[in-house]
Design a protein around this motif. Structure first.
Motif, PDB file in Angstrom:
ATOM      1  N   ALA A  72      47.695  50.292  42.852  1.00 47.40           N
ATOM      2  CA  ALA A  72      46.439  50.983  42.540  1.00 47.40           C
ATOM      3  C   ALA A  72      45.643  51.341  43.784  1.00 47.40           C
ATOM      4  CB  ALA A  72      45.592  50.118  41.612  1.00 47.40           C
ATOM      5  N   VAL A  73      45.899  50.642  44.894  1.00 52.73           N
ATOM      6  CA  VAL A  73      45.162  50.923  46.143  1.00 52.73           C
ATOM      7  C   VAL A  73      46.110  51.370  47.257  1.00 52.73           C
ATOM      8  CG1 VAL A  73      43.155  49.483  45.681  1.00 52.73           C
ATOM      9  CG2 VAL A  73      45.195  48.445  46.676  1.00 52.73           C
ATOM     10  N   ASP A  74      47.330  51.789  46.864  1.00 49.30           N
ATOM     11  CA  ASP A  74      48.321  52.306  47.814  1.00 49.30           C
ATOM     12  C   ASP A  74      48.660  51.308  48.913  1.00 49.30           C
ATOM     13  OD1 ASP A  74      48.543  54.786  46.517  1.00 49.30           O
ATOM     14  OD2 ASP A  74      46.745  55.524  47.526  1.00 49.30           O
ATOM     15  N   LEU A  75      48.848  50.049  48.524  1.00 51.37           N
ATOM     16  CA  LEU A  75      49.290  49.011  49.449  1.00 51.37           C
ATOM     17  C   LEU A  75      50.592  48.410  48.939  1.00 51.37           C
ATOM     18  CD1 LEU A  75      45.987  47.015  50.186  1.00 51.37           C
ATOM     19  CD2 LEU A  75      47.182  48.554  51.764  1.00 51.37           C
ATOM     20  N   SER A  76      51.280  47.738  49.814  1.00 50.18           N
ATOM     21  CA  SER A  76      52.454  46.979  49.386  1.00 50.18           C
ATOM     22  C   SER A  76      51.981  45.642  48.818  1.00 50.18           C
ATOM     23  CB  SER A  76      53.399  46.725  50.562  1.00 50.18           C
ATOM     24  OG  SER A  76      52.774  45.859  51.505  1.00 50.18           O
ATOM     25  N   THR A  77      52.822  45.035  47.997  1.00 49.88           N
ATOM     26  CA  THR A  77      52.478  43.728  47.440  1.00 49.88           C
ATOM     27  C   THR A  77      52.263  42.715  48.551  1.00 49.88           C
ATOM     28  OG1 THR A  77      53.798  44.222  45.470  1.00 49.88           O
ATOM     29  CG2 THR A  77      53.208  41.918  45.845  1.00 49.88           C
ATOM     30  N   THR A  78      53.054  42.808  49.601  1.00 53.03           N
ATOM     31  CA  THR A  78      52.915  41.886  50.738  1.00 53.03           C
ATOM     32  C   THR A  78      51.543  42.025  51.385  1.00 53.03           C
ATOM     33  OG1 THR A  78      55.304  42.020  51.150  1.00 53.03           O
ATOM     34  CG2 THR A  78      53.912  41.171  52.934  1.00 53.03           C
ATOM     35  N   SER A  79      51.044  43.258  51.471  1.00 51.86           N
ATOM     36  CA  SER A  79      49.733  43.484  52.066  1.00 51.86           C
ATOM     37  C   SER A  79      48.628  42.832  51.223  1.00 51.86           C
ATOM     38  CB  SER A  79      49.458  44.980  52.212  1.00 51.86           C
ATOM     39  OG  SER A  79      50.383  45.578  53.105  1.00 51.86           O
ATOM     40  N   VAL A  80      48.775  42.903  49.897  1.00 52.49           N
ATOM     41  CA  VAL A  80      47.764  42.309  49.026  1.00 52.49           C
ATOM     42  C   VAL A  80      47.746  40.791  49.160  1.00 52.49           C
ATOM     43  CG1 VAL A  80      47.083  41.951  46.603  1.00 52.49           C
ATOM     44  CG2 VAL A  80      47.744  44.221  47.393  1.00 52.49           C
ATOM     45  N   THR A  81      48.919  40.194  49.382  1.00 55.18           N
ATOM     46  CA  THR A  81      48.966  38.729  49.520  1.00 55.18           C
ATOM     47  C   THR A  81      48.244  38.265  50.785  1.00 55.18           C
ATOM     48  OG1 THR A  81      51.126  38.819  50.654  1.00 55.18           O
ATOM     49  CG2 THR A  81      51.152  38.547  48.259  1.00 55.18           C
ATOM     50  N   TYR A  82      47.970  39.163  51.691  1.00 56.28           N
ATOM     51  CA  TYR A  82      47.159  38.823  52.867  1.00 56.28           C
ATOM     52  C   TYR A  82      45.725  38.490  52.442  1.00 56.28           C
ATOM     53  CZ  TYR A  82      44.858  39.399  57.412  1.00 56.28           C
ATOM     54  OH  TYR A  82      44.112  39.201  58.558  1.00 56.28           O
ATOM     55  N   TYR A  83      45.292  39.110  51.328  1.00 55.33           N
ATOM     56  CA  TYR A  83      43.942  38.874  50.809  1.00 55.33           C
ATOM     57  C   TYR A  83      43.943  37.845  49.674  1.00 55.33           C
ATOM     58  CZ  TYR A  83      43.038  43.263  53.266  1.00 55.33           C
ATOM     59  OH  TYR A  83      42.948  44.243  54.224  1.00 55.33           O
ATOM     60  N   PHE A  84      44.961  37.922  48.824  1.00 59.02           N
ATOM     61  CA  PHE A  84      45.051  37.032  47.664  1.00 59.02           C
ATOM     62  C   PHE A  84      46.500  36.571  47.538  1.00 59.02           C
ATOM     63  CE2 PHE A  84      41.787  40.217  46.834  1.00 59.02           C
ATOM     64  CZ  PHE A  84      40.674  39.406  46.640  1.00 59.02           C
ATOM     65  N   LYS A  85      46.734  35.286  47.744  1.00 59.64           N
ATOM     66  CA  LYS A  85      48.114  34.801  47.807  1.00 59.64           C
ATOM     67  C   LYS A  85      48.804  34.830  46.453  1.00 59.64           C
ATOM     68  CE  LYS A  85      47.566  31.868  51.886  1.00 59.64           C
ATOM     69  NZ  LYS A  85      48.256  32.873  52.705  1.00 59.64           N
ATOM     70  N   ARG A  86      48.044  34.572  45.399  1.00 63.08           N
ATOM     71  CA  ARG A  86      48.643  34.517  44.062  1.00 63.08           C
ATOM     72  C   ARG A  86      47.864  35.385  43.094  1.00 63.08           C
ATOM     73  NH1 ARG A  86      48.371  29.543  46.237  1.00 63.08           N
ATOM     74  NH2 ARG A  86      50.331  28.405  46.591  1.00 63.08           N
ATOM     75  N   LYS A  87      48.513  35.705  41.993  1.00 60.81           N
ATOM     76  CA  LYS A  87      47.881  36.505  40.946  1.00 60.81           C
ATOM     77  C   LYS A  87      46.606  35.847  40.441  1.00 60.81           C
ATOM     78  CE  LYS A  87      48.691  37.325  36.041  1.00 60.81           C
ATOM     79  NZ  LYS A  87      49.685  37.558  34.984  1.00 60.81           N
ATOM     80  N   ASP A  88      46.648  34.527  40.225  1.00 60.56           N
ATOM     81  CA  ASP A  88      45.466  33.831  39.715  1.00 60.56           C
ATOM     82  C   ASP A  88      44.319  33.850  40.723  1.00 60.56           C
ATOM     83  OD1 ASP A  88      46.570  33.227  37.251  1.00 60.56           O
ATOM     84  OD2 ASP A  88      45.885  31.146  37.308  1.00 60.56           O
ATOM     85  N   ASP A  89      44.642  33.867  42.017  1.00 59.39           N
ATOM     86  CA  ASP A  89      43.588  33.972  43.036  1.00 59.39           C
ATOM     87  C   ASP A  89      42.854  35.304  42.901  1.00 59.39           C
ATOM     88  OD1 ASP A  89      44.456  31.534  44.040  1.00 59.39           O
ATOM     89  OD2 ASP A  89      45.751  32.457  45.543  1.00 59.39           O
ATOM     90  N   LEU A  90      43.617  36.363  42.657  1.00 58.41           N
ATOM     91  CA  LEU A  90      43.030  37.690  42.507  1.00 58.41           C
ATOM     92  C   LEU A  90      42.202  37.772  41.225  1.00 58.41           C
ATOM     93  CD1 LEU A  90      42.662  40.659  43.245  1.00 58.41           C
ATOM     94  CD2 LEU A  90      44.932  41.116  42.268  1.00 58.41           C
ATOM     95  N   ALA A  91      42.764  37.311  40.113  1.00 58.00           N
ATOM     96  CA  ALA A  91      42.041  37.351  38.840  1.00 58.00           C
ATOM     97  C   ALA A  91      40.764  36.524  38.909  1.00 58.00           C
ATOM     98  CB  ALA A  91      42.941  36.848  37.709  1.00 58.00           C
ATOM     99  N   ALA A  92      40.855  35.353  39.507  1.00 57.25           N
ATOM    100  CA  ALA A  92      39.680  34.483  39.620  1.00 57.25           C
ATOM    101  C   ALA A  92      38.603  35.133  40.482  1.00 57.25           C
ATOM    102  CB  ALA A  92      40.090  33.131  40.201  1.00 57.25           C
ATOM    103  N   ALA A  93      39.008  35.809  41.560  1.00 58.26           N
ATOM    104  CA  ALA A  93      38.032  36.477  42.429  1.00 58.26           C
ATOM    105  C   ALA A  93      37.311  37.590  41.680  1.00 58.26           C
ATOM    106  CB  ALA A  93      38.735  37.027  43.665  1.00 58.26           C
ATOM    107  N   CYS A  94      38.047  38.330  40.831  1.00 59.73           N
ATOM    108  CA  CYS A  94      37.417  39.374  40.007  1.00 59.73           C
ATOM    109  C   CYS A  94      36.384  38.766  39.070  1.00 59.73           C
ATOM    110  CB  CYS A  94      38.475  40.109  39.182  1.00 59.73           C
ATOM    111  SG  CYS A  94      39.638  41.105  40.129  1.00 59.73           S
ATOM    112  N   LEU A  95      36.771  37.693  38.394  1.00 61.22           N
ATOM    113  CA  LEU A  95      35.885  37.061  37.428  1.00 61.22           C
ATOM    114  C   LEU A  95      34.668  36.427  38.108  1.00 61.22           C
ATOM    115  CD1 LEU A  95      38.676  35.491  35.201  1.00 61.22           C
ATOM    116  CD2 LEU A  95      37.170  37.365  34.552  1.00 61.22           C
ATOM    117  N   MET A  96      34.900  35.801  39.260  1.00 62.39           N
ATOM    118  CA  MET A  96      33.789  35.180  39.995  1.00 62.39           C
ATOM    119  C   MET A  96      32.793  36.239  40.454  1.00 62.39           C
ATOM    120  SD  MET A  96      33.841  31.846  40.191  1.00 62.39           S
ATOM    121  CE  MET A  96      33.110  31.288  41.719  1.00 62.39           C
ATOM    122  N   ARG A  97      33.281  37.396  40.833  1.00 61.22           N
ATOM    123  CA  ARG A  97      32.380  38.463  41.263  1.00 61.22           C
ATOM    124  C   ARG A  97      31.499  38.907  40.092  1.00 61.22           C
ATOM    125  NH1 ARG A  97      34.115  44.187  44.082  1.00 61.22           N
ATOM    126  NH2 ARG A  97      35.074  44.470  42.053  1.00 61.22           N
TER     127      ARG A  97
END
Length: 408
Positions: free
Chosen positions: A43-68
């Motif tokens: 969705a942001v034109d990045l590789s999955t590896t690039s996203v793991t630099y910001y969020f290591k796991r799927k739950d880390d990403l989902a939790a960050a969305c919800l916390m925001r």
């Protein structure tokens, strides 16, 4: 800090926010189940590896969305609670929330996440987000802290807080019916309903009881299916779609997986069946209420009371609308249409009540959606107010919307 380091930090934060914006949209459409690092990366034109630099796991990403999202609500509440009276605090909260939704709709602010899917997170992220949500919930409850409301017990304040937040969360399902420029007018209509309720000055609280036996299964085959769907509904409500696995549902009923698939081809089919049961119960209550003698206020309040009581009965609860996010979009839209038909019938009852004078002149569509949201949220009343009895549920939860959120 060196200028290059500042630029690097800024780039990191901008990219992180862009990932969160895209991931929140995916989360709102598909729930935690449908949010993956690879989908967010695309969705942001990045590789999955690039996203793991910001969020290591799927739950880390989902939790960050919800916390925001929780943090955004916390900021709105901080501003609202600066107002001196409960009514003014409520108005500021509605104003800030609907303005944020408006800005999101016109593309000037990132989306707020649907917070209903917190239970779908794994530990420890689920615990972290739940703790933050609980803090935000307690902050919302401070709206009711005033000398004029000292008669409200802690449990009743908690119930009204739960009802109020549900109005904000469910608004996202029906606000798209309107142009964003109409949101200020809608805010005032929601505020009017919350403050003044729906009953006319001459109408008092005294719903006619609708026996729970009228809503129970009628034959052996229906009882067997009801038992299955009720167990699944309770698990989905308490653990979320992902937490209510086929193994857990089968174990709850002491049946094999084969028995599960005999009743349902797939898990999505089970959620649809649970929703169908929910809408069937609500329609039956509406029909029974509409056949009662008296005016439309009696019929509407009796339907609301019966459904609030049903949620805490041995036959309850009904499936929470939070399960919608786990369904594929075509099925989800179909279930929303079913929900809208239930609301539209309430709207017709409200319109008739306004015409005869037993209900206040409120916006029937908005009032019906708010009533539907309240009754659906009653499934979790026992969680928020432990020990509340089945018989007390109508007065504790349905009455505040129908008579006014700050009224006895």
């Amino acid at each position: 800090m060196a200028r290059s380091a500042v630029r690097s930090t800024d780039r990191f934060e901008r990219k992180r926010e862009a990932i969160l914006d895209a991931a929140t949209e995916i989360l709102n459409r598909q729930g935690v189940k449908g949010l993956t690092l690879s989908v967010a990366a695309a969705a942001v034109d990045l590789s999955t590896t690039s996203v793991t630099y910001y969020f290591k796991r799927k739950d880390d990403l989902a939790a960050a969305c919800l916390m925001r999202g929780v943090d955004a609500l916390q900021q709105m509440l901080d501003a609202a609670l600066e107002a001196p009276t409960p009514a003014e605090r409520l108005h500021v909260l509605l104003e800030l929330y609907l303005e944020r939704v408006r800005l999101t709709t016109v593309g000037e602010a990132p989306p707020l996440p649907v917070l209903a899917d917190i239970r779908a997170l794994n530990q420890p992220r689920r615990g972290e987000v739940s703790k933050a949500f609980g803090k935000m919930f307690r902050r919302t409850r401070e709206i009711f802290e005033a000398e004029s409301l000292s008669w409200l017990s802690r449990g009743r304040r908690t119930a009204r807080t739960h009802m109020l937040l549900e109005q904000l969360f469910w608004a996202g399902a029906w606000l798209p019916k309107y142009d964003p420029e109409d949101y200020p007018r809608i805010r005032e209509r929601m505020y009017d309903i919350l403050i003044g309720g729906m009953a006319a000055e001459t109408s008092s609280w005294g719903p006619t009881p609708i026996p729970m036996t009228e809503l129970a299964p009628r034959d052996r085959q229906e009882m067997s299916r009801e038992t299955f769907l009720l167990a699944a509904t309770r698990l989905i409500n308490s653990r979320g779609y992902r937490g209510a696995s086929v193994d857990k549902i089968s174990a709850e009923l002491n049946v094999t997986k084969g028995s599960f698939y005999h009743h349902n081809d797939a898990k999505d089919d089970l959620v649809v069946a649970c929703f169908d049961r929910t809408f069937d119960v609500m329609r039956r209550v509406q029909r029974l209420a509409m056949a009662l003698p008296g005016d439309e206020w009696t019929r509407l309040s009796s339907a609301a009371a019966a459904l609030a009581e049903f949620q805490l009965s041995e036959h309850g609860p009904l499936l929470r609308s939070s399960a919608l996010t786990a369904l594929p979009e075509p099925i989800r839209l179909e279930m929303v249409q079913h929900s809208n038909r239930v609301s539209d019938r309430f709207a017709s009852m409200i319109s008739d009540g306004i015409a005869e004078g037993s209900l206040r002149p409120v916006d029937p569509f908005i009032a019906a959606q708010m009533l539907n949201a309240t009754l659906n949220a009653g499934a979790e009343l026992g969680f928020w107010v432990p020990g509340v009895s089945q018989k007390a549920a109508p007065a504790v939860f349905a009455r505040p919307l129908l008579m006014g959120i700050f009224e006895k």
